[in-house]
Design a protein around this motif. Structure first.
Motif, PDB file in Angstrom:
ATOM      1  N   MET A   1      48.221  42.895  30.483  1.00  0.00           N
ATOM      2  CA  MET A   1      48.233  43.994  31.453  1.00  0.00           C
ATOM      3  C   MET A   1      46.820  44.514  31.665  1.00  0.00           C
ATOM      4  SD  MET A   1      49.969  47.772  31.066  1.00  0.00           S
ATOM      5  CE  MET A   1      49.412  49.106  32.112  1.00  0.00           C
ATOM      6  N   ILE A   2      46.481  44.807  32.928  1.00  0.00           N
ATOM      7  CA  ILE A   2      45.240  45.515  33.237  1.00  0.00           C
ATOM      8  C   ILE A   2      45.586  46.991  33.344  1.00  0.00           C
ATOM      9  CG2 ILE A   2      43.401  45.854  34.913  1.00  0.00           C
ATOM     10  CD1 ILE A   2      43.672  42.967  35.694  1.00  0.00           C
ATOM     11  N   SER A   3      45.011  47.805  32.477  1.00  0.00           N
ATOM     12  CA  SER A   3      45.351  49.227  32.464  1.00  0.00           C
ATOM     13  C   SER A   3      44.635  49.946  33.594  1.00  0.00           C
ATOM     14  CB  SER A   3      44.974  49.849  31.116  1.00  0.00           C
ATOM     15  OG  SER A   3      43.592  49.731  30.892  1.00  0.00           O
ATOM     16  N   GLY A   4      45.277  51.032  34.053  1.00  0.00           N
ATOM     17  CA  GLY A   4      44.655  51.869  35.061  1.00  0.00           C
ATOM     18  C   GLY A   4      44.925  51.371  36.472  1.00  0.00           C
ATOM     19  N   LEU A   5      44.708  52.261  37.421  1.00  0.00           N
ATOM     20  CA  LEU A   5      44.895  51.923  38.822  1.00  0.00           C
ATOM     21  C   LEU A   5      43.640  51.283  39.381  1.00  0.00           C
ATOM     22  CD1 LEU A   5      46.692  55.198  39.998  1.00  0.00           C
ATOM     23  CD2 LEU A   5      47.750  52.961  39.619  1.00  0.00           C
ATOM     24  N   ASN A   6      43.824  50.578  40.508  1.00  0.00           N
ATOM     25  CA  ASN A   6      42.701  49.994  41.238  1.00  0.00           C
ATOM     26  C   ASN A   6      41.809  49.113  40.365  1.00  0.00           C
ATOM     27  OD1 ASN A   6      43.481  51.447  43.611  1.00  0.00           O
ATOM     28  ND2 ASN A   6      42.528  53.273  42.709  1.00  0.00           N
ATOM     29  N   PRO A   7      42.372  48.117  39.717  1.00  0.00           N
ATOM     30  CA  PRO A   7      41.539  47.192  38.933  1.00  0.00           C
ATOM     31  C   PRO A   7      40.612  46.411  39.850  1.00  0.00           C
ATOM     32  CG  PRO A   7      43.756  46.321  39.183  1.00  0.00           C
ATOM     33  CD  PRO A   7      43.798  47.733  39.704  1.00  0.00           C
ATOM     34  N   THR A   8      39.512  45.949  39.306  1.00  0.00           N
ATOM     35  CA  THR A   8      38.554  45.182  40.087  1.00  0.00           C
ATOM     36  C   THR A   8      39.090  43.782  40.362  1.00  0.00           C
ATOM     37  OG1 THR A   8      37.407  44.285  38.164  1.00  0.00           O
ATOM     38  CG2 THR A   8      36.674  46.447  38.979  1.00  0.00           C
ATOM     39  N   LEU A   9      38.523  43.142  41.359  1.00  0.00           N
ATOM     40  CA  LEU A   9      38.908  41.760  41.657  1.00  0.00           C
ATOM     41  C   LEU A   9      38.612  40.843  40.485  1.00  0.00           C
ATOM     42  CD1 LEU A   9      37.730  41.366  45.377  1.00  0.00           C
ATOM     43  CD2 LEU A   9      40.077  41.478  44.524  1.00  0.00           C
ATOM     44  N   SER A  10      37.534  41.147  39.766  1.00  0.00           N
ATOM     45  CA  SER A  10      37.184  40.340  38.592  1.00  0.00           C
ATOM     46  C   SER A  10      38.258  40.442  37.511  1.00  0.00           C
ATOM     47  CB  SER A  10      35.829  40.797  38.037  1.00  0.00           C
ATOM     48  OG  SER A  10      35.515  40.106  36.847  1.00  0.00           O
ATOM     49  N   GLU A  11      38.768  41.664  37.268  1.00  0.00           N
ATOM     50  CA  GLU A  11      39.809  41.858  36.262  1.00  0.00           C
ATOM     51  C   GLU A  11      41.092  41.134  36.651  1.00  0.00           C
ATOM     52  OE1 GLU A  11      38.807  46.233  34.365  1.00  0.00           O
ATOM     53  OE2 GLU A  11      39.748  46.147  36.354  1.00  0.00           O
ATOM     54  N   ILE A  12      41.449  41.228  37.925  1.00  0.00           N
ATOM     55  CA  ILE A  12      42.665  40.560  38.395  1.00  0.00           C
ATOM     56  C   ILE A  12      42.510  39.043  38.286  1.00  0.00           C
ATOM     57  CG2 ILE A  12      44.178  40.196  40.377  1.00  0.00           C
ATOM     58  CD1 ILE A  12      43.320  43.020  41.330  1.00  0.00           C
ATOM     59  N   SER A  13      41.348  38.550  38.681  1.00  0.00           N
ATOM     60  CA  SER A  13      41.105  37.108  38.636  1.00  0.00           C
ATOM     61  C   SER A  13      41.168  36.582  37.210  1.00  0.00           C
ATOM     62  CB  SER A  13      39.733  36.782  39.248  1.00  0.00           C
ATOM     63  OG  SER A  13      39.700  37.116  40.616  1.00  0.00           O
ATOM     64  N   LYS A  14      40.640  37.362  36.272  1.00  0.00           N
ATOM     65  CA  LYS A  14      40.657  36.943  34.866  1.00  0.00           C
ATOM     66  C   LYS A  14      42.082  36.831  34.350  1.00  0.00           C
ATOM     67  CE  LYS A  14      38.611  38.084  30.375  1.00  0.00           C
ATOM     68  NZ  LYS A  14      37.740  39.038  29.630  1.00  0.00           N
ATOM     69  N   LEU A  15      42.936  37.794  34.733  1.00  0.00           N
ATOM     70  CA  LEU A  15      44.323  37.761  34.283  1.00  0.00           C
ATOM     71  C   LEU A  15      45.071  36.584  34.918  1.00  0.00           C
ATOM     72  CD1 LEU A  15      45.808  39.694  32.338  1.00  0.00           C
ATOM     73  CD2 LEU A  15      46.881  40.725  34.335  1.00  0.00           C
ATOM     74  N   LYS A  16      44.821  36.347  36.207  1.00  0.00           N
ATOM     75  CA  LYS A  16      45.455  35.213  36.880  1.00  0.00           C
ATOM     76  C   LYS A  16      44.998  33.893  36.267  1.00  0.00           C
ATOM     77  CE  LYS A  16      46.322  37.232  41.441  1.00  0.00           C
ATOM     78  NZ  LYS A  16      45.965  37.184  42.887  1.00  0.00           N
ATOM     79  N   TYR A  17      43.729  33.847  35.918  1.00  0.00           N
ATOM     80  CA  TYR A  17      43.195  32.628  35.303  1.00  0.00           C
ATOM     81  C   TYR A  17      43.878  32.344  33.974  1.00  0.00           C
ATOM     82  CZ  TYR A  17      39.992  29.439  32.988  1.00  0.00           C
ATOM     83  OH  TYR A  17      39.457  28.358  32.317  1.00  0.00           O
ATOM     84  N   GLU A  18      44.043  33.383  33.149  1.00  0.00           N
ATOM     85  CA  GLU A  18      44.719  33.190  31.866  1.00  0.00           C
ATOM     86  C   GLU A  18      46.147  32.704  32.085  1.00  0.00           C
ATOM     87  OE1 GLU A  18      45.852  35.522  27.696  1.00  0.00           O
ATOM     88  OE2 GLU A  18      44.809  36.602  29.295  1.00  0.00           O
ATOM     89  N   TYR A  19      46.812  33.238  33.099  1.00  0.00           N
ATOM     90  CA  TYR A  19      48.179  32.802  33.394  1.00  0.00           C
ATOM     91  C   TYR A  19      48.193  31.321  33.772  1.00  0.00           C
ATOM     92  CZ  TYR A  19      52.516  32.157  36.002  1.00  0.00           C
ATOM     93  OH  TYR A  19      53.707  31.669  36.460  1.00  0.00           O
ATOM     94  N   ARG A  20      47.308  30.930  34.666  1.00  0.00           N
ATOM     95  CA  ARG A  20      47.308  29.536  35.138  1.00  0.00           C
ATOM     96  C   ARG A  20      47.017  28.555  34.017  1.00  0.00           C
ATOM     97  NH1 ARG A  20      44.056  31.561  39.282  1.00  0.00           N
ATOM     98  NH2 ARG A  20      42.267  30.451  38.407  1.00  0.00           N
ATOM     99  N   PHE A  36      53.468  36.228  35.914  1.00  0.00           N
ATOM    100  CA  PHE A  36      52.387  37.133  36.308  1.00  0.00           C
ATOM    101  C   PHE A  36      52.977  38.108  37.321  1.00  0.00           C
ATOM    102  CE2 PHE A  36      49.059  38.346  39.314  1.00  0.00           C
ATOM    103  CZ  PHE A  36      48.081  38.833  38.452  1.00  0.00           C
ATOM    104  N   LEU A  37      52.921  39.408  37.023  1.00  0.00           N
ATOM    105  CA  LEU A  37      53.595  40.401  37.849  1.00  0.00           C
ATOM    106  C   LEU A  37      52.628  41.474  38.334  1.00  0.00           C
ATOM    107  CD1 LEU A  37      56.795  41.021  35.666  1.00  0.00           C
ATOM    108  CD2 LEU A  37      56.589  39.491  37.640  1.00  0.00           C
ATOM    109  N   GLU A  38      52.925  41.984  39.522  1.00  0.00           N
ATOM    110  CA  GLU A  38      52.205  43.151  40.060  1.00  0.00           C
ATOM    111  C   GLU A  38      53.227  44.244  40.331  1.00  0.00           C
ATOM    112  OE1 GLU A  38      49.690  44.572  44.003  1.00  0.00           O
ATOM    113  OE2 GLU A  38      50.319  42.476  43.789  1.00  0.00           O
ATOM    114  N   TYR A  39      52.928  45.454  39.851  1.00  0.00           N
ATOM    115  CA  TYR A  39      53.823  46.597  40.097  1.00  0.00           C
ATOM    116  C   TYR A  39      52.989  47.872  40.165  1.00  0.00           C
ATOM    117  CZ  TYR A  39      57.347  50.220  39.418  1.00  0.00           C
ATOM    118  OH  TYR A  39      58.125  51.335  39.569  1.00  0.00           O
ATOM    119  N   ASP A  40      53.126  48.587  41.257  1.00  0.00           N
ATOM    120  CA  ASP A  40      52.457  49.875  41.419  1.00  0.00           C
ATOM    121  C   ASP A  40      50.949  49.751  41.159  1.00  0.00           C
ATOM    122  OD1 ASP A  40      52.324  52.570  41.990  1.00  0.00           O
ATOM    123  OD2 ASP A  40      52.737  53.196  39.931  1.00  0.00           O
TER     124      ASP A  40
END
Length: 266
Positions: A1-20, A36-40
């Protein structure tokens, strides 16, 4: 999980990369990712529920892992690392915080592939000492960015060696809160051998760990399979006779190097 609102594109990309990268690894020894889920405007990795604790927590509780448990855990880890390497992946951050253990069964699993490299699909960016990837207490000399050598599967074996050292000796070979001091230690300081700290540790197991932690990757085990062979010998001897006799290490070790390109640093 990336904590907090409005994560950076880098943070999102890192999480997606780990998933892939994690979902394509086939091994019962890793913590599988399910979705890999997105909510709120928050992002989550859904992982399997492996009931356990980190190996770091386990070490802190028992202080020094009993020899028979050490060998059982080490054999599992060597098998898992071999599974990972056989699928052309280098983990790059093997350490007790990224290893989960069931304290009752002693089953272990490796997790956190967020900086791992799949050589079939990912081009590894050059590293330098200002951008070290991995956990500083466990990184190999070549991961420091201070030597002109590519990172390969033997970097994971060095990190595994530091982990095994901590398990059996009860402390890290190099302890410092200063990054540059840790880098210097990985590059030039010879750690005290485990049997010099705990005399009960069999000499050959102490040498096995020190071989994993060799400064020069060519002096380490060249494959997780070679390490696994020697650990199995130790386990069989301890189970049958209650002791581990000296023998020649790495007799079944063969190179199976997976290279990550790296710029010339000098």
């Amino acid at each position: 999980m990336i904590s907090g609102l409005n994560p950076t594109l880098s943070e999102i990309s890192k999480l997606k990369y780990e998933y892939r990268i994690t979902k394509d690894i086939h091994s019962k020894g890793i913590v599988n990712v399910i979705d890999f889920l997105e909510y709120d405007n928050r992002y989550f990795l859904v992982k399997e529920d492996f009931r356990g604790e980190t190996l770091k927590e386990y070490i802190n509780k028992v202080f020094r892992v009993k020899l028979i448990d050490f060998l059982e855990i080490s054999i599992q880890l060597a098998n898992i690392v071999n599974d990972i390497h056989s699928q052309n992946i280098i983990h790059k951050d093997i350490n007790p915080l990224n290893i989960l253990i069931n304290p009752e069964t002693k089953e272990v699993k490796i997790t956190d592939f967020s900086i791992s490299t799949s050589l079939e699909s990912e081009a590894q960016l050059p590293l330098d000492s200002k951008n070290i990837e991995g956990t500083p207490s466990y990184i190999s000399p070549e991961q420091t960015g201070r030597i002109n050598r590519c990172i390969d599967n033997r970097s994971d074996l060095y990190s595994l060696g530091i982990t095994l050292y901590e398990m059996i000796a009860g402390n890290l070979p190099f302890c410092s809160n200063d990054l540059l001091e840790l880098v210097h230690s990985h590059l030039t300081v010879e750690a005290k051998k485990p049997h010099e700290i705990v005399p009960e540790i069999p000499f050959v197991i102490s040498l096995l760990i020190m071989k994993l932690m060799s400064k020069d990757a060519d002096d380490r085990y060249q494959s997780a399979l070679g390490l696994l062979h020697d650990l199995n010998i130790c386990f069989r001897e301890l189970s049958v006779s209650g002791r581990v006799n000296n023998f020649s290490l790495a007799q079944k070790d063969q190179s199976n190097k997976l290279y990550i390109p790296q710029k010339n640093l000098w």
